[in-house]
Design a protein around this motif. Structure first.
Motif, short mmCIF file in Angstrom:
data_model
loop_
_atom_site.label_atom_id
_atom_site.label_comp_id
_atom_site.label_asym_id
_atom_site.label_seq_id
_atom_site.Cartn_x
_atom_site.Cartn_y
_atom_site.Cartn_z
N ARG A 131 -14.57 41.71 2.49
CA ARG A 131 -15.47 42.51 3.15
C ARG A 131 -16.76 41.79 2.93
O ARG A 131 -17.67 41.90 3.87
CB ARG A 131 -15.51 43.79 2.30
N VAL B 130 -14.31 47.43 8.53
CA VAL B 130 -13.95 48.63 8.11
C VAL B 130 -13.40 48.62 6.84
O VAL B 130 -12.36 47.78 6.94
CB VAL B 130 -13.33 49.24 8.89
N LEU C 200 -11.39 50.57 3.80
CA LEU C 200 -10.70 51.90 3.34
C LEU C 200 -9.75 51.54 2.14
O LEU C 200 -9.07 50.77 2.41
CB LEU C 200 -10.07 52.34 4.63
N GLU D 131 -16.36 59.57 4.21
CA GLU D 131 -17.05 58.56 3.59
C GLU D 131 -17.36 57.31 4.47
O GLU D 131 -18.41 56.76 4.30
CB GLU D 131 -16.46 58.10 2.19
N LEU D 132 -16.40 57.01 5.20
CA LEU D 132 -16.40 55.78 6.09
C LEU D 132 -17.50 56.06 7.33
O LEU D 132 -18.28 55.44 7.52
CB LEU D 132 -15.27 55.41 6.72
N CYS D 133 -17.42 57.32 7.63
CA CYS D 133 -18.48 57.87 8.69
C CYS D 133 -19.99 57.84 7.98
O CYS D 133 -20.88 57.34 8.85
CB CYS D 133 -17.96 59.27 9.09
N GLU E 10 -21.11 55.64 5.76
CA GLU E 10 -21.57 54.48 5.72
C GLU E 10 -21.84 54.17 7.22
O GLU E 10 -22.47 53.08 7.29
CB GLU E 10 -20.53 53.57 5.16
N ASN E 11 -21.27 54.62 8.10
CA ASN E 11 -21.65 53.97 9.64
C ASN E 11 -22.14 55.20 10.50
O ASN E 11 -22.06 55.19 11.75
CB ASN E 11 -20.14 53.73 10.19
N LEU F 12 -9.33 56.05 12.12
CA LEU F 12 -9.73 54.42 11.79
C LEU F 12 -9.91 53.77 13.21
O LEU F 12 -10.77 53.10 13.25
CB LEU F 12 -8.75 53.97 10.89
#
Length: 556
Positions: free
Chosen positions: A59, A94, A96, A119-121, A123-124, A158
């Motif tokens: 990453r 991404v 995860l 949480e991913l959303c 971050e983005n 995703l």
């Protein structure tokens, strides 16, 4: 020199930012990205081998939103400017982790998956301001962010994020999914297992199938449990398991790396001990160590927490309840399984046909499946450098052997009155051989149905398991004096030990002679010399002769 060993060895950026001790594994970046690129791969390794560290390294190397040059400064990958120019901070990423995606039922698991995607959303969230992303996708993104998406849209979440990142950056996405099989493993044995498995497989299928928005998908886990799924995208995944020679040394520590760690710590004189306890794995054709064990050992010695009297610990013990239940759920099922466990604990290999495509729900369907699962989760390893149709497997080292002994104790503990076990131990420590013999016969009555046939090591295993369960340090088949003693039970806190020599005979009429031979062997082979050299003042010696459920015990 005191090495700065981080408490949590699973974040590449945190370790580098805090100047923690790092074993340079960055050549895996070049080996995968340039030499062995595949669009969907699984790095399958046992727990505690550095899978998460590997994924965070990928990453931090690839992520277009980072400036990672300082992070990788001085590491091997920087010797390859073409690789760094082509890949360092050049792609949207991404990342995860499914490590915490589980629950007591499917709805709980799905909700935890929603939380992870939310949480991913977060971050983005910059994508909502992008003029390159369509309004419809932004609307679905907001639902994921607020954890309001239905099951189908959650499973496609995703894929949605990858499409939006591709639109924004104009470049395909690297998808990194750490511990992908944890939700499936934790759901095993529950009514919702199939629902959880299908949820994970559908999510993977959306991103692993041919997809112009995705540059590559990298997974980590223990088992290749999604092979032959009904979801075709999942079947594209190329697994690199513990049997594969490709990328074999990329995750875990090699022998050369361990020697360097010990040299850097000023502990080179402890190499033999570290090798005995934490070495023994063969991945592909490479001799490998578990990083967790090695680093915890070095840290304990450097910090002063290490006890020379108690010796090395099995840091692996009790670090995964799911894996432990795999062993426990299989013990006692068939005579063949029990005898294989007996052979393994005697230091001998077993042979089986390894099935690398095993699903969690198939673990207990046959003996071959359980041995495969124990191989891929790190409880067993290949006994040869080459992979063979009928593969010899063995316990890799003393650390893992301690885990097996603990599980044998847990199995037997449910079948034996604990008072009998403590009675046996107390009478051996006080020198009362007659009462110890009576207690041991009561134990044999309850436990020997575990075995199809009786061997010397059957009795050895029972005693080993019980004394392990009582918290003593066990030396099994250890070199001392002029030979190898059967069992030495160490009690460092009281500076005392038991030396037990076992004999097994087929006829009761031969028990007396076998008992005398066991007693004589302790003296003749000078088995006391090892514990005496270690400073154990009280050394109690016993010969034991077994025939079926009969036993004779006599002090030497």
């Amino acid at each position: 020199m005191r090495l700065k060993i981080m408490e949590a060895y699973d974040s590449f950026r945190m370790l580098r930012d805090k100047h923690g001790y790092y074993v340079d594994k960055t050549m895996l970046l070049k080996e995968y990205l340039e030499d062995g690129f595949k669009s969907a791969v699984l790095f399958a390794r046992p727990r505690r081998f550095g899978k998460t560290m590997t994924m965070t390294m990928f990453r931090d190397f690839l992520d277009i939103r980072q400036d990672s040059r300082g992070l990788f400064e001085g590491l091997k990958i920087m010797d390859y400017p073409d690789t760094t120019a082509a890949y360092m901070n050049q792609y949207p990423v991404v990342f995860l982790s499914l490590k915490e995606v589980s629950g007591t039922c499917f709805e709980d698991c799905l909700q935890n998956f929603r939380i992870a995607l939310s949480e991913l959303c977060e971050e983005n969230r910059f994508l909502l301001a992008s003029d390159r992303v369509s309004s419809v996708r932004k609307l679905n993104f907001e639902k994921l962010w607020r954890q309001e998406a239905g099951q189908q849209n959650t499973e496609q979440g995703l894929d949605l994020l990858c499409r939006m990142l591709r639109q924004h950056y104009g470049r395909p996405v690297f998808v990194l999914i750490d511990e992908y099989d944890v939700p499936i493993a934790k759901a095993l044995g529950t009514p919702d297992y199939e629902k959880v498995r299908e949820m994970v497989e559908r999510m993977l299928s959306y991103v692993c199938k041919t997809n112009e928005n995705v540059r590559a998908v990298l997974l980590t886990g223990c088992l290749y449990t999604v092979k032959n799924s009904t979801y075709t995208g999942v079947n594209n995944i190329i697994p690199y398991t513990v049997l594969s020679p490709v990328f074999a040394s990329g995750i875990g520590f090699t022998d050369a790396e361990v020697r360097k760690i010990l040299e850097d710590a000023g502990l080179s004189d402890r190499y033999a001990e570290v090798a005995e306890w934490y070495d023994g794995y063969i991945f592909g054709r490479e001799k490998m160590y578990c990083p967790w064990d090695v680093l915890r050992y070095v840290d304990s010695v450097q910090s002063g927490a290490y006890s020379e009297a108690a010796g090395p610990e099995s840091y692996w013990l009790n670090t995964s309840q799911t894996s432990l239940e795999t062993i426990r759920g299989f013990l006692g099922r068939t005579a063949n399984v029990n005898e294989c466990f007996e052979r393994l604990l005697a230091g001998k290999p077993i042979e089986c046909v390894v099935n690398e495509n095993i699903a969690y729900h198939q673990l207990h369907e046959s003996g071959e499946n359980i041995w495969t699962a124990l191989l891929e989760t790190g409880y067993l390893t290949k006994a040869t450098t080459e992979t063979m149709p009928l593969q010899p497997l063995r316990i890799p080292n003393r650390s893992v052997r301690a885990v097996f002994r603990q599980e044998i104790w847990e199995y037997f503990r449910d079948k034996v009155d604990n008072a009998f076990v403590r009675n046996l131990a107390n009478n051996l420590w006080t020198g009362n051989a007659a009462k110890a013999q009576a207690a041991l016969e009561q134990i044999l009555e309850a436990t020997l149905s575990f075995y199809h046939e009786y061997h010397e090591y059957s009795y050895h295993l029972i005693l080993d398991g019980f004394f392990t369960g009582l918290g003593y340090r066990i030396l099994s088949e250890t070199e001392t004096g002029y030979g190898r003693s059967d069992l030495i039970i160490l009690d460092p806190a009281r500076n005392r030990c038991l030396i037990l020599e076992l004999k097994h005979v087929e006829k009761e009429s031969a028990m007396e002679a076998a008992l005398r031979e066991a007693q004589s062997r302790i003296i003749r082979q000078k088995y006391e010399s090892g514990p005496a050299y270690q400073g154990y003042v009280t050394r109690l010696r016993y010969g034991l002769a077994f025939c079926g459920k009969r036993v004779l015990v006599a002090a030497v």
